[in-house]
Design a protein around this motif. Structure first.
Motif, PDB file in Angstrom:
ATOM      1  N   THR A   1      25.576 -57.330 -82.083  1.00  8.32           N
ATOM      2  CA  THR A   1      26.403 -57.135 -81.109  1.00  8.32           C
ATOM      3  C   THR A   1      27.659 -57.046 -81.534  1.00  8.32           C
ATOM      4  N   LYS A   2      28.401 -57.231 -82.469  1.00 11.23           N
ATOM      5  CA  LYS A   2      29.696 -57.286 -82.205  1.00 11.23           C
ATOM      6  C   LYS A   2      29.869 -55.697 -83.278  1.00 11.23           C
ATOM      7  N   MET A   3      29.850 -54.667 -83.222  1.00  6.28           N
ATOM      8  CA  MET A   3      30.329 -53.279 -83.474  1.00  6.28           C
ATOM      9  C   MET A   3      31.068 -53.042 -85.279  1.00  6.28           C
ATOM     10  N   PRO A   4      32.199 -54.347 -85.243  1.00  2.00           N
ATOM     11  CA  PRO A   4      31.900 -54.173 -87.122  1.00  2.00           C
ATOM     12  C   PRO A   4      31.047 -54.809 -87.885  1.00  2.00           C
ATOM     13  N   ASN A   5      29.959 -55.186 -87.165  1.00  2.00           N
ATOM     14  CA  ASN A   5      28.699 -55.782 -88.541  1.00  2.00           C
ATOM     15  C   ASN A   5      27.603 -54.808 -88.176  1.00  2.00           C
ATOM     16  N   LEU A   6      27.256 -54.304 -87.163  1.00  2.00           N
ATOM     17  CA  LEU A   6      27.281 -53.073 -87.245  1.00  2.00           C
ATOM     18  C   LEU A   6      27.700 -51.720 -87.917  1.00  2.00           C
ATOM     19  N   ALA A   7      28.903 -51.757 -87.626  1.00  2.00           N
ATOM     20  CA  ALA A   7      29.442 -50.780 -88.974  1.00  2.00           C
ATOM     21  C   ALA A   7      29.005 -50.880 -89.865  1.00  2.00           C
ATOM     22  N   GLY A   8      29.378 -52.098 -90.582  1.00  2.00           N
ATOM     23  CA  GLY A   8      28.935 -52.677 -91.734  1.00  2.00           C
ATOM     24  C   GLY A   8      27.281 -52.321 -92.090  1.00  2.00           C
ATOM     25  N   LEU A   9      26.473 -52.498 -91.245  1.00  2.00           N
ATOM     26  CA  LEU A   9      25.521 -52.129 -91.652  1.00  2.00           C
ATOM     27  C   LEU A   9      24.978 -50.668 -91.687  1.00  2.00           C
ATOM     28  N   ALA A  10      25.404 -49.898 -90.665  1.00  2.00           N
ATOM     29  CA  ALA A  10      25.445 -48.599 -90.999  1.00  2.00           C
ATOM     30  C   ALA A  10      25.784 -47.771 -92.319  1.00  2.00           C
ATOM     31  N   ARG A  11      27.206 -49.128 -92.676  1.00  2.00           N
ATOM     32  CA  ARG A  11      27.689 -48.350 -94.006  1.00  2.00           C
ATOM     33  C   ARG A  11      26.766 -48.709 -95.713  1.00  2.00           C
ATOM     34  N   THR A  12      26.413 -49.883 -95.174  1.00  2.00           N
ATOM     35  CA  THR A  12      25.115 -50.171 -95.646  1.00  2.00           C
ATOM     36  C   THR A  12      23.672 -49.130 -95.610  1.00  2.00           C
ATOM     37  N   CYS A  13      23.655 -48.757 -94.776  1.00  2.00           N
ATOM     38  CA  CYS A  13      22.180 -47.701 -94.814  1.00  2.00           C
ATOM     39  C   CYS A  13      22.501 -46.769 -95.684  1.00  2.00           C
ATOM     40  N   GLU A  14      23.719 -46.658 -95.529  1.00  2.00           N
ATOM     41  CA  GLU A  14      24.112 -45.109 -95.729  1.00  2.00           C
ATOM     42  C   GLU A  14      23.939 -45.155 -97.170  1.00  2.00           C
ATOM     43  N   VAL A  15      24.472 -46.179 -98.176  1.00  2.00           N
ATOM     44  CA  VAL A  15      24.682 -46.443 -99.692  1.00  2.00           C
ATOM     45  C   VAL A  15      22.873 -46.445-100.376  1.00  2.00           C
ATOM     46  N   PHE A  16      22.048 -47.418 -99.206  1.00  2.00           N
ATOM     47  CA  PHE A  16      20.598 -48.120 -99.464  1.00  2.00           C
ATOM     48  C   PHE A  16      20.380 -46.980 -99.614  1.00  2.00           C
ATOM     49  N   GLN A  17      20.385 -45.948 -98.656  1.00  4.02           N
ATOM     50  CA  GLN A  17      19.939 -44.021 -98.211  1.00  4.02           C
ATOM     51  C   GLN A  17      18.611 -44.689 -97.271  1.00  4.02           C
ATOM     52  N   ALA A  18      19.104 -45.911 -96.869  1.00  3.40           N
ATOM     53  CA  ALA A  18      17.331 -46.200 -95.556  1.00  3.40           C
ATOM     54  C   ALA A  18      17.695 -44.411 -94.100  1.00  3.40           C
ATOM     55  N   SER A  19      16.747 -44.454 -94.373  1.00  2.00           N
ATOM     56  CA  SER A  19      15.892 -44.051 -93.321  1.00  2.00           C
ATOM     57  C   SER A  19      16.258 -44.438 -91.483  1.00  2.00           C
ATOM     58  N   ALA A  20      16.186 -45.389 -91.552  1.00  2.00           N
ATOM     59  CA  ALA A  20      17.110 -45.549 -89.603  1.00  2.00           C
ATOM     60  C   ALA A  20      18.343 -47.254 -89.905  1.00  2.00           C
ATOM     61  N   LEU A  21      18.479 -46.465 -89.070  1.00  2.00           N
ATOM     62  CA  LEU A  21      19.556 -48.024 -88.282  1.00  2.00           C
ATOM     63  C   LEU A  21      19.184 -47.887 -86.810  1.00  2.00           C
ATOM     64  N   VAL A  22      18.051 -48.884 -86.330  1.00  2.00           N
ATOM     65  CA  VAL A  22      17.757 -49.793 -84.844  1.00  2.00           C
ATOM     66  C   VAL A  22      18.856 -50.359 -84.694  1.00  2.00           C
ATOM     67  N   VAL A  23      19.286 -49.863 -83.391  1.00  2.00           N
ATOM     68  CA  VAL A  23      19.946 -50.766 -82.446  1.00  2.00           C
ATOM     69  C   VAL A  23      20.224 -51.024 -81.178  1.00  2.00           C
ATOM     70  N   HIS A  24      20.679 -51.882 -80.410  1.00  2.00           N
ATOM     71  CA  HIS A  24      20.026 -52.001 -79.099  1.00  2.00           C
ATOM     72  C   HIS A  24      20.584 -50.753 -78.222  1.00  2.00           C
ATOM     73  N   ASP A  25      21.728 -50.065 -78.510  1.00  2.00           N
ATOM     74  CA  ASP A  25      22.387 -49.392 -76.834  1.00  2.00           C
ATOM     75  C   ASP A  25      23.126 -47.865 -78.272  1.00  2.00           C
ATOM     76  N   ARG A  26      22.050 -46.939 -78.506  1.00  2.00           N
ATOM     77  CA  ARG A  26      22.123 -46.456 -79.262  1.00  2.00           C
ATOM     78  C   ARG A  26      23.759 -45.368 -78.819  1.00  2.00           C
ATOM     79  N   ALA A  27      23.642 -45.127 -77.683  1.00  2.00           N
ATOM     80  CA  ALA A  27      25.155 -44.053 -76.846  1.00  2.00           C
ATOM     81  C   ALA A  27      26.149 -44.966 -77.278  1.00  2.00           C
ATOM     82  N   LYS A  28      26.375 -46.002 -76.899  1.00  2.00           N
ATOM     83  CA  LYS A  28      27.574 -47.034 -76.548  1.00  2.00           C
ATOM     84  C   LYS A  28      28.426 -47.676 -78.032  1.00  2.00           C
ATOM     85  N   THR A  29      27.174 -47.900 -79.013  1.00  3.91           N
ATOM     86  CA  THR A  29      27.570 -47.768 -80.629  1.00  3.91           C
ATOM     87  C   THR A  29      28.007 -46.787 -81.274  1.00  3.91           C
ATOM     88  N   LEU A  30      27.995 -46.054 -80.885  1.00  7.31           N
ATOM     89  CA  LEU A  30      28.076 -45.068 -82.044  1.00  7.31           C
ATOM     90  C   LEU A  30      29.022 -44.137 -81.396  1.00  7.31           C
TER      91      LEU A  30
END
Length: 79
Positions: free
Chosen positions: A9-38
């Motif tokens: 639920t914490k935005m800094p943590n979600l953002a850190g996961l997004a950066r990690t997904c970028e580095v590891f070339q993950a195909s997707a990041l799944v969140v609870h509320d896409r519009a609110k998060t982005l």
């Protein structure tokens, strides 16, 4: 690799996961509320532009089990 972060639920943590997904070339990041998060300013600041490189999907907390089962049926390993 798909990172399911629906319960994060914490935005800094979600953002850190997004950066990690970028580095590891993950195909997707799944969140609870896409519009609110982005659109969250903290997410944008920490993620820099990472969300542009990985697909962001939305799955509510009550749908996580079904989502994981569907991915398992598609051949993914659930950890």
């Amino acid at each position: 690799l798909i990172v399911v972060a629906t319960l994060v639920t914490k935005m800094p943590n979600l953002a850190g996961l997004a950066r990690t997904c970028e580095v590891f070339q993950a195909s997707a990041l799944v969140v609870h509320d896409r519009a609110k998060t982005l659109s969250d300013p903290v997410f944008k600041q920490v993620a820099v532009s990472a969300e542009q490189w990985a697909r962001c999907e939305e799955v509510c907390a009550s749908g996580v089990a079904a989502y994981l089962e569907a991915k398992r049926a598609q051949g993914y390993t659930v950890l």
